[in-house]
Design an enzyme around this catalytic site. Structure first.
Site, PDB file in Angstrom:
ATOM      1  N   HIS A 252      53.140 -45.318 -50.269  1.00 23.15           N
ATOM      2  CA  HIS A 252      52.607 -46.102 -51.378  1.00 23.15           C
ATOM      3  C   HIS A 252      51.786 -45.231 -52.311  1.00 23.15           C
ATOM      4  O   HIS A 252      51.123 -44.294 -51.873  1.00 23.15           O
ATOM      5  CB  HIS A 252      51.711 -47.245 -50.888  1.00 23.15           C
ATOM      6  CG  HIS A 252      52.467 -48.404 -50.358  1.00 23.15           C
ATOM      7  ND1 HIS A 252      53.209 -49.239 -51.165  1.00 23.15           N
ATOM      8  CD2 HIS A 252      52.614 -48.873 -49.100  1.00 23.15           C
ATOM      9  CE1 HIS A 252      53.776 -50.174 -50.423  1.00 23.15           C
ATOM     10  NE2 HIS A 252      53.434 -49.968 -49.165  1.00 23.15           N
TER      11      HIS A 252
ATOM     12  N   HIS B 137      51.403 -54.010 -46.349  1.00 27.61           N
ATOM     13  CA  HIS B 137      50.480 -53.746 -45.243  1.00 27.61           C
ATOM     14  C   HIS B 137      49.023 -53.918 -45.700  1.00 27.61           C
ATOM     15  O   HIS B 137      48.217 -54.522 -45.007  1.00 27.61           O
ATOM     16  CB  HIS B 137      50.666 -52.314 -44.717  1.00 27.61           C
ATOM     17  CG  HIS B 137      51.836 -52.131 -43.834  1.00 27.61           C
ATOM     18  ND1 HIS B 137      53.133 -52.180 -44.303  1.00 27.61           N
ATOM     19  CD2 HIS B 137      51.926 -51.877 -42.513  1.00 27.61           C
ATOM     20  CE1 HIS B 137      53.967 -51.961 -43.306  1.00 27.61           C
ATOM     21  NE2 HIS B 137      53.263 -51.779 -42.201  1.00 27.61           N
TER      22      HIS B 137
END
Length: 188
Positions: free
Chosen positions: A149, A110
């Site tokens: 993440h 992303h």
């Protein structure tokens, strides 16, 4: 030595973005904004520009599309080669928001897509630089905030996105031009 530094870096920033600043307002902002930065959303934006833009915007849409595909190719190579587990799978006290992803963590796809787009936007439309970069940062931070993440995944994704965009814009224009020409011929 480097591994120890990265561990401290990740621990420090995941503590700030996933734990300290957590609140119901940010929960909503981060959850919804993170999806805009994904490769699928970025691809949809590119295709929309291609289909509905004038000549200049269409070329820009193709450049975005090629840069995103280029960057995501490397994201997938790194993810499959390195196989780093996501934070919520290895850390006990992390806010997970119920997200369960099947792929690996490093680098953040992303973040790569959003920084790739922000860089292409900034190169072609410098007046949008501040907005584009701030939005890419928001998406990167959202990935840490949501616990999917580590901060180093996001940092690597940002660098990969920027480098990919520069490579496509300055050294890899032939596929952009080719796709643009094919689309123009089909459209006529």
């Amino acid at each position: 030595m480097m591994k120890k530094f990265l561990f401290k870096f990740d621990d420090y920033f995941i503590n700030i973005f996933n734990k300290r600043i957590k609140n119901s307002y940010f929960d909503k902002i981060m959850f919804y904004s993170t999806n805009i930065g994904g490769a699928i959303s970025s691809t949809i934006i590119s295709i929309t520009l291609i289909l509905f833009g004038d000549e200049e915007i269409r070329f820009f849409g193709f450049e975005l599309l090629v840069a995103i595909v280029f960057s995501q190719f490397f994201v997938q190579i790194f993810k499959r080669t390195l196989g780093r587990q996501r934070p919520y799978k290895v850390l006990d006290d992390i806010n997970t928001f119920g997200i369960d992803m099947k792929d690996y963590s490093f680098p953040s796809g992303h973040t790569t897509a959003s920084f790739c787009m922000a860089t292409i936007i900034s190169i072609n439309y410098p007046q949008l630089l501040t907005f584009a970069i701030l939005f890419a940062f928001l998406i990167g931070i959202s990935r840490i905030y949501l616990g999917v993440h580590f901060p180093s995944d996001v940092l690597a994704g940002a660098m990969l996105g920027v480098v990919s965009a520069f490579i496509v814009h300055y050294y890899f224009q032939w596929p952009v031009q080719l796709l643009h020409n094919i689309f123009t011929m089909i459209e006529l």
